[in-house]
Design a protein around this motif. Structure first.
Motif: not given
Length: 193
Positions: A90-91, A93-94, A165-166
């Protein structure tokens, strides 16, 4: 023969008859005792065989449960680690979303982040961690967590229109649900109003 001899002979015959009768009674009693002992021994053997079969069945069940536990440990042993790595994905991708297009100064950093993200995703895929990205799919409460419902006449009701969020699964088991926005159809207009 004298009377005394006759009496002794009769007594002797009587004693022999009584001895034979008591011997027959003892034989009958010992036969009953042997029969009872044989029946008791046969029952004990049957009970022990049943107990042995129950113990064998219990041991097989214990063995199967142990094998299933070992299989689950192998299959889902990386679950905690995968949960931690999902946050890292996630980080990354952000970070990619934060880069501005066409900025030559940060192009090398962007490529490095992309390579790191793709390496991490391929590593997770080797351990059967799969991404749940349900855009334009029907809402599935087992895999998705609805954050809000939005009126939208362009898509069918209960369709995922955005993913905030995936989600991720490990070997088919849900690690984290996808946080989504779901359509609830077009607004109805009340003509009587």
């Amino acid at each position: 023969m004298s009377d005394e001899q006759k009496v002794q002979e009769e007594l002797h015959e009587q004693v022999e008859a009584e001895t034979e009768a008591s011997a027959e009674a003892e034989a009958a009693d010992s036969g009953d005792a042997q029969g009872d002992a044989l029946a008791a021994a046969t029952q004990e053997i049957a009970d022990l065989k049943e107990q042995m079969l129950r113990l064998q069945a219990e041991m097989q069940n214990v063995r199967r449960r142990a094998e299933a536990d070992v299989e689950k440990a192998h299959k889902f042993g990386v679950e905690k680690f995968a949960n931690e790595m999902v946050g890292t994905v996630d980080n990354l991708e952000r970070a990619l979303a934060a880069f501005t297009a066409g900025d030559e100064a940060t192009q090398a950093i962007r490529e490095g982040v992309e390579m790191t993200l793709s390496g991490l995703l391929s590593g997770l895929a080797k351990f059967k961690v799969e991404v749940v990205d349900p855009v334009s799919q029907p809402f599935d409460p087992e895999l998705h967590q609805a954050m809000s419902m939005v009126e939208n006449g362009d898509v069918a009701p209960n369709t995922v229109i955005a993913v905030m969020q995936k989600g991720y699964t490990l070997q088919g088991r849900l690690l984290r649900p996808a946080m989504v926005m779901v359509s609830k159809g077009a607004p109805t207009i009340n003509e009587n109003a």
